[in-house]
Scaffold this motif. Structure first.
Motif, PDB file in Angstrom:
ATOM      1  N   ALA A   1      -0.900 -36.280 -61.177  1.00 31.39           N
ATOM      2  CA  ALA A   1      -2.246 -36.560 -61.684  1.00 31.39           C
ATOM      3  C   ALA A   1      -3.301 -36.168 -60.667  1.00 31.39           C
ATOM      4  CB  ALA A   1      -2.377 -38.039 -62.043  1.00 31.39           C
ATOM      5  N   GLU A   2      -3.060 -36.490 -59.394  1.00 29.26           N
ATOM      6  CA  GLU A   2      -4.058 -36.189 -58.371  1.00 29.26           C
ATOM      7  C   GLU A   2      -4.178 -34.685 -58.143  1.00 29.26           C
ATOM      8  OE1 GLU A   2      -6.268 -38.462 -55.168  1.00 29.26           O
ATOM      9  OE2 GLU A   2      -4.145 -38.945 -55.155  1.00 29.26           O
ATOM     10  N   ALA A   3      -3.047 -34.018 -58.030  1.00 25.63           N
ATOM     11  CA  ALA A   3      -3.088 -32.575 -57.802  1.00 25.63           C
ATOM     12  C   ALA A   3      -3.749 -31.864 -58.978  1.00 25.63           C
ATOM     13  CB  ALA A   3      -1.673 -32.050 -57.580  1.00 25.63           C
ATOM     14  N   ALA A   4      -3.361 -32.220 -60.191  1.00 24.02           N
ATOM     15  CA  ALA A   4      -3.931 -31.564 -61.371  1.00 24.02           C
ATOM     16  C   ALA A   4      -5.390 -31.943 -61.553  1.00 24.02           C
ATOM     17  CB  ALA A   4      -3.126 -31.941 -62.610  1.00 24.02           C
ATOM     18  N   GLY A   5      -5.710 -33.229 -61.373  1.00 23.00           N
ATOM     19  CA  GLY A   5      -7.081 -33.689 -61.576  1.00 23.00           C
ATOM     20  C   GLY A   5      -8.049 -33.072 -60.594  1.00 23.00           C
TER      21      GLY A   5
ATOM     22  N   GLY B   1      -4.809 -27.827 -50.326  1.00 22.14           N
ATOM     23  CA  GLY B   1      -3.421 -27.404 -50.424  1.00 22.14           C
ATOM     24  C   GLY B   1      -2.592 -28.433 -51.166  1.00 22.14           C
ATOM     25  N   VAL B   2      -1.524 -27.962 -51.825  1.00 20.22           N
ATOM     26  CA  VAL B   2      -0.616 -28.829 -52.579  1.00 20.22           C
ATOM     27  C   VAL B   2       0.815 -28.416 -52.265  1.00 20.22           C
ATOM     28  CG1 VAL B   2       0.110 -29.635 -54.855  1.00 20.22           C
ATOM     29  CG2 VAL B   2      -2.293 -29.041 -54.463  1.00 20.22           C
ATOM     30  N   ASP B   3       1.647 -29.384 -51.918  1.00 19.72           N
ATOM     31  CA  ASP B   3       3.075 -29.157 -51.727  1.00 19.72           C
ATOM     32  C   ASP B   3       3.822 -30.030 -52.731  1.00 19.72           C
ATOM     33  OD1 ASP B   3       5.735 -29.033 -50.999  1.00 19.72           O
ATOM     34  OD2 ASP B   3       5.360 -29.205 -48.852  1.00 19.72           O
ATOM     35  N   PRO B   4       4.274 -29.470 -53.857  1.00 24.49           N
ATOM     36  CA  PRO B   4       4.947 -30.285 -54.867  1.00 24.49           C
ATOM     37  C   PRO B   4       6.297 -30.829 -54.414  1.00 24.49           C
ATOM     38  CG  PRO B   4       4.138 -28.219 -55.807  1.00 24.49           C
ATOM     39  CD  PRO B   4       4.077 -28.091 -54.311  1.00 24.49           C
ATOM     40  N   GLU B   5       6.902 -30.222 -53.401  1.00 20.10           N
ATOM     41  CA  GLU B   5       8.221 -30.673 -52.966  1.00 20.10           C
ATOM     42  C   GLU B   5       8.129 -31.870 -52.038  1.00 20.10           C
ATOM     43  OE1 GLU B   5      10.920 -29.546 -54.370  1.00 20.10           O
ATOM     44  OE2 GLU B   5       9.589 -28.269 -55.559  1.00 20.10           O
TER      45      GLU B   5
ATOM     46  N   VAL C   1      -0.746 -33.720 -50.870  1.00 21.96           N
ATOM     47  CA  VAL C   1      -1.939 -32.898 -51.045  1.00 21.96           C
ATOM     48  C   VAL C   1      -2.763 -33.000 -49.766  1.00 21.96           C
ATOM     49  CG1 VAL C   1      -2.037 -33.160 -53.561  1.00 21.96           C
ATOM     50  CG2 VAL C   1      -3.272 -34.785 -52.105  1.00 21.96           C
ATOM     51  N   VAL C   2      -3.540 -31.952 -49.493  1.00 25.65           N
ATOM     52  CA  VAL C   2      -4.476 -31.966 -48.376  1.00 25.65           C
ATOM     53  C   VAL C   2      -5.872 -31.750 -48.958  1.00 25.65           C
ATOM     54  CG1 VAL C   2      -5.137 -30.990 -46.161  1.00 25.65           C
ATOM     55  CG2 VAL C   2      -2.726 -30.990 -46.860  1.00 25.65           C
TER      56      VAL C   2
END
Length: 363
Positions: A58-62, A74-78, A82-83
């Motif tokens: 939710a945070e990465a997409a939002g 930046g986003v690291d899904p693994e 998030v940064v």
């Protein structure tokens, strides 16, 4: 912490130092760090539980939607993490409400409501974009919009009443089923999800929203109810001065009417608001009443803060006045009479900033 920092450094391709733990939660670790070139960034890492994984997506997409919140660096899904760009140490709306400047607090409330309304208005044609971003960062959890939390609460509510010794009024289940999502299908808009006072920074550049762990599209009424109740799911709940809540609500409504003209009709607006207040009051009761056998503060560390019993008693008393939902209003009256009256706690106090004698800078 070191593992989180190493993952963030790989993502940003720059060293990070001077890490400060900002507190986080049971789901997250939040660090403020300096980059090699002296910039301040925030690293937010999530644990592996289902709620944390949903919060990450939710945070990465939002934030990637780009309508509000700190810029996503930046986003690291693994990891997952998030940064974010750091908004700094500006006061939150909670700081103002718990402070001693009523003029600043009132201005902050109006700024907050109008800002949420503008966000909702800008978002109405971006729902498909959020769905694509959710798929990009998906960790296997449904969106909050797809999570049937209102229906689940409605199903649980009669049992919570019975457990508390409160008789379930006839017709209650039918009313709650009719309320549904309080207009989420007709009047959806984007929300960060947790729009509580401590997640709203009041900076020299204006309102800045943080915490998108529950970002989704939901009924504009569910967000507007935070103005009326106030703060439907939050810890920072005190009584507002007479006449202020309608002004806050009007600030939000004025921003969404241009994109949803039907909401200019008072009958349409009031019907949606009644439903939203009922939805959030059921949610508060299902979450808090089982934990109110022993009263306690709504926040682990912040003070002053009301107790669970004070908040529940206030919610029930206010919801008992709802028109058009006779069975629900009767359930609220029974909770007030059969449960809250026996607690013998003080009524919910007013916000500290509006206490008599506090004039602040604008008094």
């Amino acid at each position: 912490m070191n593992e989180i920092l190493r993952a963030a450094e790989r993502l940003l391709t720059t060293p990070l130092h001077d890490a400060v733990d900002l507190g986080g939660s049971s789901r997250t670790t939040v660090l403020r760090c300096r980059t090699g070139d002296g910039r301040s960034v925030v690293v937010k890492a999530y644990t592996g539980g289902p709620d944390a994984l949903r919060g990450f997506t939710a945070e990465a997409a939002g934030l990637a939607l780009g309508l509000a919140g700190p810029p996503l660096l930046g986003v690291d899904p693994e990891a997952p993490l998030v940064v974010l760009e750091d908004f700094g140490g500006a006061p939150t709306l909670a700081d103002l409400l718990l402070g001693d400047d009523p003029a600043a607090a009132e201005e902050g409330l109006l700024t907050w409501a109008a800002g949420l309304g503008r966000l909702a208005a800008r978002s109405v044609d971006r729902q498909a974009d959020l769905a694509r971003l959710w798929a990009r960062y998906d960790r296997g959890m449904p969106t909050w919009a797809d999570e049937p939390w209102t229906a689940r609460n409605a199903t649980a509510f009669p049992g919570v009443l019975e457990e508390a010794g409160v008789a379930v009024p006839d017709g209650l289940a039918e009313e709650l089923a009719r309320i549904g999502t309080a207009g989420g299908e007709e009047y959806p808009a984007f929300t960060p999800g947790d729009t509580c006072p401590d997640n709203n920074l009041l900076t020299p550049q204006g309102l800045r929203l943080i915490d998108f762990e529950a970002a989704c599209y939901q009924s504009v009424f569910l967000t507007a109810a935070y103005c009326r109740m106030p703060f439907s799911t939050c810890w920072c709940v005190f009584a507002l001065p007479a006449g202020l809540a309608p002004r806050i609500e009007a600030a939000y409504r004025a921003e969404v009417v241009p994109v949803y003209p039907a909401l200019a009709d008072d009958a349409v607006w009031e019907d949606g608001m009644r439903q939203a207040v009922a939805v959030w009051t059921v949610d508060a009761t299902v979450r808090l009443l089982p934990r109110a056998a022993e009263d306690g503060p709504m926040h682990r560390t912040r003070r002053p803060v009301p107790t669970r019993r004070q908040v529940l008693g206030h919610r029930w008393e206010e919801a008992a006045r709802l028109a058009g939902l006779p069975a629900f209003a009767e359930a609220m009256r029974r909770l007030s009479r059969d449960v809250a009256d026996g607690w013998r706690v003080d009524p919910l106090p007013g916000y500290p900033c509006f206490e008599p004698g506090r004039t602040g800078h604008g008094g």
